[in-house]
Design a protein around this motif. Structure first.
Motif, PDB file in Angstrom:
ATOM      1  N   ARG A  12       0.970  -1.194  -0.176  1.00  0.00           N
ATOM      2  CA  ARG A  12       0.068   0.105   0.081  1.00  0.00           C
ATOM      3  C   ARG A  12       0.714   1.238  -0.040  1.00  0.00           C
ATOM      4  NH1 ARG A  12      -5.209  -0.879   3.936  1.00  0.00           N
ATOM      5  NH2 ARG A  12      -5.936  -2.817   2.839  1.00  0.00           N
ATOM      6  N   GLU A  13       1.811   1.346   0.557  1.00  0.00           N
ATOM      7  CA  GLU A  13       2.909   2.435   0.849  1.00  0.00           C
ATOM      8  C   GLU A  13       3.543   2.682  -0.551  1.00  0.00           C
ATOM      9  OE1 GLU A  13       6.123   4.549   3.845  1.00  0.00           O
ATOM     10  OE2 GLU A  13       5.229   2.383   4.364  1.00  0.00           O
ATOM     11  N   ILE A  14       3.975   1.406  -0.947  1.00  0.00           N
ATOM     12  CA  ILE A  14       4.568   1.603  -2.588  1.00  0.00           C
ATOM     13  C   ILE A  14       3.635   2.010  -3.450  1.00  0.00           C
ATOM     14  CG2 ILE A  14       5.440   0.187  -4.234  1.00  0.00           C
ATOM     15  CD1 ILE A  14       6.679  -1.815  -1.761  1.00  0.00           C
ATOM     16  N   ALA A  15       2.425   1.646  -3.546  1.00  0.00           N
ATOM     17  CA  ALA A  15       1.321   1.983  -4.241  1.00  0.00           C
ATOM     18  C   ALA A  15       1.099   3.493  -4.214  1.00  0.00           C
ATOM     19  CB  ALA A  15       0.121   1.204  -4.066  1.00  0.00           C
ATOM     20  N   GLY A  32      13.753   3.101   0.710  1.00  0.00           N
ATOM     21  CA  GLY A  32      14.982   2.314   0.880  1.00  0.00           C
ATOM     22  C   GLY A  32      14.564   0.787   0.638  1.00  0.00           C
ATOM     23  N   VAL A  33      13.449   0.514  -0.337  1.00  0.00           N
ATOM     24  CA  VAL A  33      13.159  -0.895  -0.559  1.00  0.00           C
ATOM     25  C   VAL A  33      14.343  -1.438  -1.653  1.00  0.00           C
ATOM     26  CG1 VAL A  33      10.672  -0.641  -0.191  1.00  0.00           C
ATOM     27  CG2 VAL A  33      11.607   0.007  -2.747  1.00  0.00           C
ATOM     28  N   ALA A  34      14.436  -2.583  -1.361  1.00  0.00           N
ATOM     29  CA  ALA A  34      15.350  -3.254  -2.581  1.00  0.00           C
ATOM     30  C   ALA A  34      16.709  -2.843  -2.389  1.00  0.00           C
ATOM     31  CB  ALA A  34      15.014  -3.168  -3.716  1.00  0.00           C
ATOM     32  N   THR A  35      17.000  -2.168  -0.910  1.00  0.00           N
ATOM     33  CA  THR A  35      18.590  -1.837  -0.990  1.00  0.00           C
ATOM     34  C   THR A  35      19.291  -2.834  -0.094  1.00  0.00           C
ATOM     35  OG1 THR A  35      17.779  -0.326   0.955  1.00  0.00           O
ATOM     36  CG2 THR A  35      17.950   0.415  -1.225  1.00  0.00           C
ATOM     37  N   GLN A  36      18.542  -3.714   0.690  1.00  0.00           N
ATOM     38  CA  GLN A  36      19.527  -4.547   1.669  1.00  0.00           C
ATOM     39  C   GLN A  36      19.541  -6.111   0.972  1.00  0.00           C
ATOM     40  OE1 GLN A  36      17.596  -4.228   5.451  1.00  0.00           O
ATOM     41  NE2 GLN A  36      19.081  -2.366   5.981  1.00  0.00           N
ATOM     42  N   CYS A  37      18.407  -6.781   1.174  1.00  0.00           N
ATOM     43  CA  CYS A  37      18.772  -8.136   0.743  1.00  0.00           C
ATOM     44  C   CYS A  37      18.321  -8.113  -0.923  1.00  0.00           C
ATOM     45  CB  CYS A  37      17.794  -9.080   1.363  1.00  0.00           C
ATOM     46  SG  CYS A  37      16.270  -9.074   1.215  1.00  0.00           S
ATOM     47  N   GLU A  41      12.821  -6.662  -4.794  1.00  0.00           N
ATOM     48  CA  GLU A  41      12.778  -5.877  -5.940  1.00  0.00           C
ATOM     49  C   GLU A  41      11.899  -6.062  -7.067  1.00  0.00           C
ATOM     50  OE1 GLU A  41      15.952  -4.220  -9.337  1.00  0.00           O
ATOM     51  OE2 GLU A  41      16.714  -5.276  -7.618  1.00  0.00           O
ATOM     52  N   GLY A  42      11.655  -7.545  -7.227  1.00  0.00           N
ATOM     53  CA  GLY A  42      10.684  -7.958  -8.339  1.00  0.00           C
ATOM     54  C   GLY A  42       9.419  -7.526  -7.994  1.00  0.00           C
ATOM     55  N   CYS A  43       8.778  -7.764  -6.805  1.00  0.00           N
ATOM     56  CA  CYS A  43       7.573  -7.442  -6.201  1.00  0.00           C
ATOM     57  C   CYS A  43       7.382  -5.829  -6.405  1.00  0.00           C
ATOM     58  CB  CYS A  43       7.281  -8.033  -4.669  1.00  0.00           C
ATOM     59  SG  CYS A  43       5.709  -7.916  -4.241  1.00  0.00           S
ATOM     60  N   VAL A  44       8.251  -5.039  -5.741  1.00  0.00           N
ATOM     61  CA  VAL A  44       8.053  -3.788  -5.689  1.00  0.00           C
ATOM     62  C   VAL A  44       8.205  -3.342  -7.234  1.00  0.00           C
ATOM     63  CG1 VAL A  44       9.267  -1.589  -5.047  1.00  0.00           C
ATOM     64  CG2 VAL A  44       9.536  -3.488  -3.529  1.00  0.00           C
ATOM     65  N   ARG A  45       8.701  -3.644  -8.205  1.00  0.00           N
ATOM     66  CA  ARG A  45       8.664  -3.427  -9.741  1.00  0.00           C
ATOM     67  C   ARG A  45       7.134  -3.838  -9.966  1.00  0.00           C
ATOM     68  NH1 ARG A  45      13.084  -1.289 -12.282  1.00  0.00           N
ATOM     69  NH2 ARG A  45      15.017  -1.763 -11.157  1.00  0.00           N
TER      70      ARG A  45
END
Length: 85
Positions: A12-15, A32-37, A41-45
C-alpha cells in the motif's frame, strides 16, 4: 501485505508513492526498498508497474504559466486595449 521485510514497507505504501507519479528508482530512494537483501525488488517493480498503468499521473505535464495551457483560454475582451506608449 509487507513487501520489503528488511524495511517493513507494505504494498500500500509503495502503491501510494507510485500513484503520486514516482518511479521505482525514486521509491527505492525514498523508502529504501530493495536496498538490503534485494529479494523484494521484483515485487516492488510489479506494484509500481500496476499502479503506473492504472493511474498514469507521471505522464501529465503542467504548463509553466497558467495562460500557456491549451485546456483553458482567457476570455477575449470586446473593448480595445490601449497599448500606446
Amino acid at each position: 501485505m509487507i513487501v520489503c521485510v528488511c524495511r517493513r514497507i507494505s504494498d500500500r505504501e509503495i502503491a501510494r508513492h507510485a500513484r503520486a507519479g514516482m518511479g521505482f528508482d525514486e521509491i527505492q530512494f525514498e523508502l529504501g526498498v530493495a536496498t538490503q537483501c534485494g529479494r523484494c525488488e521484483g515485487c516492488v517493480r510489479d506494484v509500481v508497474a500496476q499502479c503506473s498503468a492504472s493511474c498514469p499521473t507521471a505522464n501529465i505535464q503542467l504548463a509553466n504559466h497558467p495562460l500557456e495551457s491549451s485546456a483553458w483560454k482567457p476570455p477575449q475582451s470586446s473593448s480595445p486595449t490601449s497599448s500606446a506608449r
